[in-house]
Design a protein around this motif. Structure first.
Motif, PDB file in Angstrom:
ATOM      1  N   ALA A 293      -1.834  -0.561  -9.867  1.00  0.00           N
ATOM      2  CA  ALA A 293      -1.746  -0.281  -8.465  1.00  0.00           C
ATOM      3  C   ALA A 293      -2.456  -0.997  -7.565  1.00  0.00           C
ATOM      4  N   ARG A 294      -4.046  -1.076  -8.211  1.00  0.00           N
ATOM      5  CA  ARG A 294      -4.997  -1.736  -7.346  1.00  0.00           C
ATOM      6  C   ARG A 294      -5.156  -3.126  -7.402  1.00  0.00           C
TER       7      ARG A 294
ATOM      8  N   THR B 217       2.674   1.731  -3.555  1.00  0.00           N
ATOM      9  CA  THR B 217       1.384   1.939  -4.642  1.00  0.00           C
ATOM     10  C   THR B 217       1.135   3.599  -4.428  1.00  0.00           C
ATOM     11  N   GLU B 218       1.416   4.099  -3.531  1.00  0.00           N
ATOM     12  CA  GLU B 218       1.159   5.448  -3.247  1.00  0.00           C
ATOM     13  C   GLU B 218       2.059   6.439  -4.091  1.00  0.00           C
ATOM     14  N   ASN B 219       3.313   5.787  -4.605  1.00  0.00           N
ATOM     15  CA  ASN B 219       4.130   6.622  -5.334  1.00  0.00           C
ATOM     16  C   ASN B 219       3.713   7.419  -6.536  1.00  0.00           C
ATOM     17  N   ASP B 220       4.281   8.345  -7.097  1.00  0.00           N
ATOM     18  CA  ASP B 220       3.866   9.112  -8.292  1.00  0.00           C
ATOM     19  C   ASP B 220       3.664   7.954  -9.707  1.00  0.00           C
TER      20      ASP B 220
ATOM     21  N   TYR C  29       0.745  -1.325   0.066  1.00  0.00           N
ATOM     22  CA  TYR C  29      -0.016   0.056   0.089  1.00  0.00           C
ATOM     23  C   TYR C  29       0.882   1.262   0.006  1.00  0.00           C
ATOM     24  N   GLN C  30       1.999   1.187   0.902  1.00  0.00           N
ATOM     25  CA  GLN C  30       2.860   2.420   0.921  1.00  0.00           C
ATOM     26  C   GLN C  30       3.530   2.827  -0.568  1.00  0.00           C
TER      27      GLN C  30
ATOM     28  N   LEU D 287      -3.400   3.438 -12.128  1.00  0.00           N
ATOM     29  CA  LEU D 287      -4.086   3.147 -10.849  1.00  0.00           C
ATOM     30  C   LEU D 287      -4.736   1.648 -11.006  1.00  0.00           C
TER      31      LEU D 287
ATOM     32  N   ARG E 198      -2.195  -4.538  -5.174  1.00  0.00           N
ATOM     33  CA  ARG E 198      -3.027  -4.412  -3.791  1.00  0.00           C
ATOM     34  C   ARG E 198      -3.982  -5.502  -3.625  1.00  0.00           C
TER      35      ARG E 198
ATOM     36  N   ARG F 156       0.581   6.301  -9.118  1.00  0.00           N
ATOM     37  CA  ARG F 156      -0.713   7.275  -9.120  1.00  0.00           C
ATOM     38  C   ARG F 156      -1.030   7.397 -10.615  1.00  0.00           C
TER      39      ARG F 156
END
Length: 120
Positions: A39-40, A27-30, A24-25, A36, A43, A33
């Motif tokens: 990232a999803r 996949t918060e990077n730029d 989670y941490q 998505l 996760r 983002r």
């Protein structure tokens, strides 16, 4: 069903819980983002590991537990594949990839051993 009183005592669940937070941490990077979908998906595959361990344990039969452990192991493989893509797209560094690959591979090995133990 092993010698555990709760799924929280299971080493592979504990390790996958820690991995979830890292994913989670990360996949918060730029870079993530801007993507998505990936990232999803990373996760979801990460959360699927710990969730299937927990769900299988709560079924209270070795047969069902093993079934859910196989699903968790499959999610670990899915996550490894997605990490390779994240590396190839330069969303993560080689160092981050190596660390995460080591962690997810350990979880996968733990799951394999647990499956073998419960299948006896």
């Amino acid at each position: 069903m092993g010698k555990f009183n709760s799924f929280e005592e299971i080493n592979s669940w504990q390790k996958s819980r820690l991995l979830n937070k890292k994913i989670y941490q990360l996949t918060e990077n730029d870079a993530f983002r801007k993507d998505l979908d990936l990232a999803r998906q990373i996760r979801r595959s990460s959360v699927s590991i710990s969730s299937n361990i927990a769900e299988g344990f709560e079924r209270h039969t070795d047969k069902e537990f093993v079934h859910f452990l196989f699903i968790a192991k499959g999610s670990a493989g899915e996550m490894r594949s997605q990490l390779y893509l994240a590396l190839d797209l330069n969303y993560i560094t080689q160092e981050a990839f190596d660390d995460l690959l080591l962690e997810i591979s350990e979880i996968s090995r733990l799951l394999s051993g647990f499956i073998k133990y419960l299948s006896k």
